[in-house]
Design an enzyme around this catalytic site. Structure first.
Site: not given
Ligand code: NDP
Length: 244
Positions: A9, A11-12, A61, A87, A139, A152, A154, A156, A185
């Site tokens: 993950g 990419s974003r 993944v 991630n 998280s 979610y 569970a 994490k 975040i």
């Molecule tokens: P985003 O939704 O902004 O980005 C999610 C990323 O995961 C994207 O790159 C997406 O790819 C990729 N992704 C989703 N599903 C899959 C999959 N099945 N296989 C491969 N890649 C996948 O998430 P965040 O940046 O906000 O979160 C990142 C991590 O941090 C996560 O694990 C989240 O649970 C954790 N987190 C985030 C918090 C927050 O406040 N933002 C707080 C606590 C934890 P694509 O672009 O192709 O969709």
């Protein structure tokens, strides 16, 4: 750090910031994504234009065969993965009585099954190298719980137990296994919740603001570095004081 890193993950959001941080520290970075290839290509270009090495790799993944193929492709193009950042994550929030089995299974597959699959795939090479870093994103929800997030939370919380166990298994082989647990975040994931939820969260945060992806990435960068060589099995909460 002349290492090869894979960021799921990447990419974003937080993953993108982690990919940039590790590249900034000298790692060659595989940027994994699920669907959004344009975003992953943009991260790769940003790393390459800074003089780094990177590749994009689209893989779900949660899919065992696809994960095996991803590790082969990364090893062929960049080399053996020595830093794995688990991630990738999704939310499918709902109150328990309304939560579908599909919402449960999707979240567990993407957030937790993926950590098992990717860590196992990375481990063989790390054992041969006698060096490795596995860092997974949990998280604050996985520690404190959150209504509407039973699936979610569970997934994490599972990451924390998994990482402590694996840390004990592979510590003697030069491999550390740690967890970073972010609070709230500012990314696409939290933008979905709307401004009211963000405003309510800010009231609970000691530092009085949402976190930035780069503030999570710098913690991950440290845990991936040589300086963190004696830290394993730990969960580093990076939440601006939300869970205090
Ligand atoms: P985003 O939704 O902004 O980005 C999610 C990323 O995961 C994207 O790159 C997406 O790819 C990729 N992704 C989703 N599903 C899959 C999959 N099945 N296989 C491969 N890649 C996948 O998430 P965040 O940046 O906000 O979160 C990142 C991590 O941090 C996560 O694990 C989240 O649970 C954790 N987190 C985030 C918090 C927050 O406040 N933002 C707080 C606590 C934890 P694509 O672009 O192709 O969709």
């Amino acid at each position: 750090m002349s290492r090869v890193a894979l960021v799921t993950g990447g990419s974003r959001g937080i993953g993108r910031a982690i990919a940039m941080e590790l590249a900034g520290r000298g790692a060659a970075v595989a940027v994994n994504y699920a669907r959004n290839s344009d975003a992953a290509d943009e991260v790769v270009q940003a790393i390459q234009s800074g003089g780094g090495r990177a590749m994009a790799i689209g893989t779900d993944v949660g899919d065992a065969e696809a994960v095996t193929a991803m590790f082969s492709a990364v090893e062929e193009e960049l080399g053996r993965v020595e830093v794995l950042v688990n991630n990738a994550g999704i939310t499918r929030d709902d109150l328990m009585l309304r939560m579908s089995l599909e919402a449960w299974d999707d979240v567990i597959a993407t957030n937790l099954r993926s950590v098992f699959l990717c860590s196992k795939a990375a481990l063989r090479g790390m054992l041969r190298s006698k060096w490795g870093r596995i860092i997974s994103l949990s998280s604050v929800s996985g520690i404190a719980g959150n209504p509407g997030q039973a699936n979610y939370a569970a997934s994490k919380a599972g990451i924390i137990g998994f990482s402590r166990s694996l840390a004990k298994e592979v510590g003697s082989r030069g491999i550390t296994v740690n967890v970073v647990a972010p609070g709230f975040i500012a990314t696409d994931m939290t933008a979905e919740l709307g401004t009211d939820a963000a405003d309510a969260a800010v009231e609970q945060i000691s530092l009085g603001r949402l976190g930035r992806p780069d503030e999570i990435a710098s913690a991950v960068g440290y845990l991936a570095s040589e300086e963190a060589s004696y830290i394993t099995g730990q969960t580093l909460v990076v939440d601006g004081g939300l869970a205090l």
